[in-house]
Design a protein around this motif. Structure first.
Motif, PDB file in Angstrom:
ATOM      1  N   UNK A 128       0.880  -1.150   0.000  1.00 48.59           N
ATOM      2  CA  UNK A 128       0.000   0.000   0.000  1.00 48.59           C
ATOM      3  C   UNK A 128       0.917   1.198   0.000  1.00 48.59           C
ATOM      4  N   UNK A 129       0.353   2.360   0.109  1.00 46.31           N
ATOM      5  CA  UNK A 129       1.217   3.539   0.112  1.00 46.31           C
ATOM      6  C   UNK A 129       2.077   3.567   1.382  1.00 46.31           C
ATOM      7  N   UNK A 130       3.360   3.689   1.179  1.00 46.31           N
ATOM      8  CA  UNK A 130       4.271   3.705   2.332  1.00 46.31           C
ATOM      9  C   UNK A 130       4.912   5.066   2.529  1.00 46.31           C
ATOM     10  N   UNK A 131       5.065   5.806   1.458  1.00 42.46           N
ATOM     11  CA  UNK A 131       5.641   7.149   1.572  1.00 42.46           C
ATOM     12  C   UNK A 131       4.511   8.175   1.513  1.00 42.46           C
ATOM     13  N   UNK A 132       4.815   9.372   1.944  1.00 44.87           N
ATOM     14  CA  UNK A 132       3.822  10.447   1.889  1.00 44.87           C
ATOM     15  C   UNK A 132       3.411  10.716   0.446  1.00 44.87           C
ATOM     16  N   UNK A 133       4.355  10.651  -0.457  1.00 43.82           N
ATOM     17  CA  UNK A 133       4.055  10.873  -1.882  1.00 43.82           C
ATOM     18  C   UNK A 133       3.089   9.813  -2.408  1.00 43.82           C
ATOM     19  N   UNK A 134       3.303   8.541  -2.048  1.00 46.33           N
ATOM     20  CA  UNK A 134       2.412   7.466  -2.483  1.00 46.33           C
ATOM     21  C   UNK A 134       1.017   7.625  -1.871  1.00 46.33           C
ATOM     22  N   UNK A 135       0.964   8.048  -0.614  1.00 43.39           N
ATOM     23  CA  UNK A 135      -0.338   8.277   0.026  1.00 43.39           C
ATOM     24  C   UNK A 135      -1.089   9.404  -0.685  1.00 43.39           C
ATOM     25  N   UNK A 136      -0.375  10.481  -1.021  1.00 46.90           N
ATOM     26  CA  UNK A 136      -1.018  11.602  -1.704  1.00 46.90           C
ATOM     27  C   UNK A 136      -1.468  11.217  -3.111  1.00 46.90           C
ATOM     28  N   UNK A 137      -0.690  10.379  -3.782  1.00 42.76           N
ATOM     29  CA  UNK A 137      -1.083   9.916  -5.112  1.00 42.76           C
ATOM     30  C   UNK A 137      -2.377   9.104  -5.034  1.00 42.76           C
ATOM     31  N   UNK A 138      -2.446   8.175  -4.085  1.00 47.05           N
ATOM     32  CA  UNK A 138      -3.656   7.371  -3.924  1.00 47.05           C
ATOM     33  C   UNK A 138      -4.823   8.256  -3.469  1.00 47.05           C
ATOM     34  N   UNK A 139      -4.537   9.172  -2.599  1.00 51.52           N
ATOM     35  CA  UNK A 139      -5.557  10.108  -2.144  1.00 51.52           C
ATOM     36  C   UNK A 139      -6.135  10.895  -3.320  1.00 51.52           C
ATOM     37  N   UNK A 140      -5.280  11.253  -4.282  1.00 49.28           N
ATOM     38  CA  UNK A 140      -5.734  12.013  -5.451  1.00 49.28           C
ATOM     39  C   UNK A 140      -6.716  11.225  -6.316  1.00 49.28           C
ATOM     40  N   UNK A 141      -6.676   9.896  -6.243  1.00 46.41           N
ATOM     41  CA  UNK A 141      -7.637   9.069  -6.979  1.00 46.41           C
ATOM     42  C   UNK A 141      -9.007   9.127  -6.309  1.00 46.41           C
ATOM     43  N   UNK A 142      -9.017   9.045  -4.984  1.00 40.33           N
ATOM     44  CA  UNK A 142     -10.279   8.995  -4.243  1.00 40.33           C
ATOM     45  C   UNK A 142     -10.889  10.371  -3.966  1.00 40.33           C
ATOM     46  N   UNK A 143     -10.078  11.387  -3.860  1.00 39.97           N
ATOM     47  CA  UNK A 143     -10.557  12.706  -3.454  1.00 39.97           C
ATOM     48  C   UNK A 143     -11.647  13.301  -4.354  1.00 39.97           C
TER      49      UNK A 143
END
Length: 171
Positions: A128-143
């Motif tokens: 799953x997203x492990x870095x802040x950048x990966x979390x923000x990228x995944x967040x950008x899909x759902x947001x």
């Protein structure tokens, strides 16, 4: 009375139209038994999950599956109705269903976004997203699936075109 800005109605129409194939081809896959989906769609889902590090779609927890069931049986039938109403424009009858839809979606998105932002994925099998950048990228899909329904809710509640009260005839 002022009509809803046409750009918003077009945005809502596009949102609901685009949601139909996304739901049918991608979002509902976790509910289907393995092997029932066409290989091309399975590959598309696996590409998406790997590219955006989204473990919810490949190994969805039960709480997430409940949201997918809601999408299948409550939201999906509403998408063409909402698409028609916003494409046509000025359909005041869409107000109550749109309020129900947008409130439901916003409510389901909050735990998903919290999971993306706060869950420790270091021990997850699929990652799953492990870095802040990966979390923000995944967040950008759902947001967008939170922001557009919130805009829809705001429009239905605050725009005079949709929020008028009907005058009843006195006998």
């Amino acid at each position: 009375m002022a009509a809803a800005p046409r750009w918003r109605e077009r945005l809502f129409a596009l949102y609901f139209l685009s949601h139909i194939p996304i739901t049918l081809l991608i979002d509902l896959q976790p509910l289907l038994p393995a092997g029932l989906q066409p290989p091309a769609l399975t590959e598309l889902l696996q590409w998406y999950a790997a590219s955006f590090r989204d473990p919810l779609m490949l190994q969805p927890p039960e709480w997430f599956k409940t949201f997918v069931y809601c999408e299948a049986f409550l939201q999906l039938p509403f998408f063409p109705v909402a698409f028609y109403a916003f494409l046509k424009g000025g359909c005041k009858w869409i107000r109550t269903p749109a309020i129900i839809y947008s409130t439901h979606v916003a409510t389901t998105l909050l735990p998903i976004l919290a999971h993306i932002l706060c869950h420790d994925f270091s021990k997850a099998e699929l990652g799953g997203p492990r870095t802040q950048r990966e979390r923000l990228l995944l967040l950008s899909v759902y947001l967008p699936y939170l922001l557009i329904p919130l805009l829809l809710l705001f429009t239905m509640l605050c725009n005079p075109h949709y929020s008028h009260t009907e005058k009843r005839k006195r006998k």
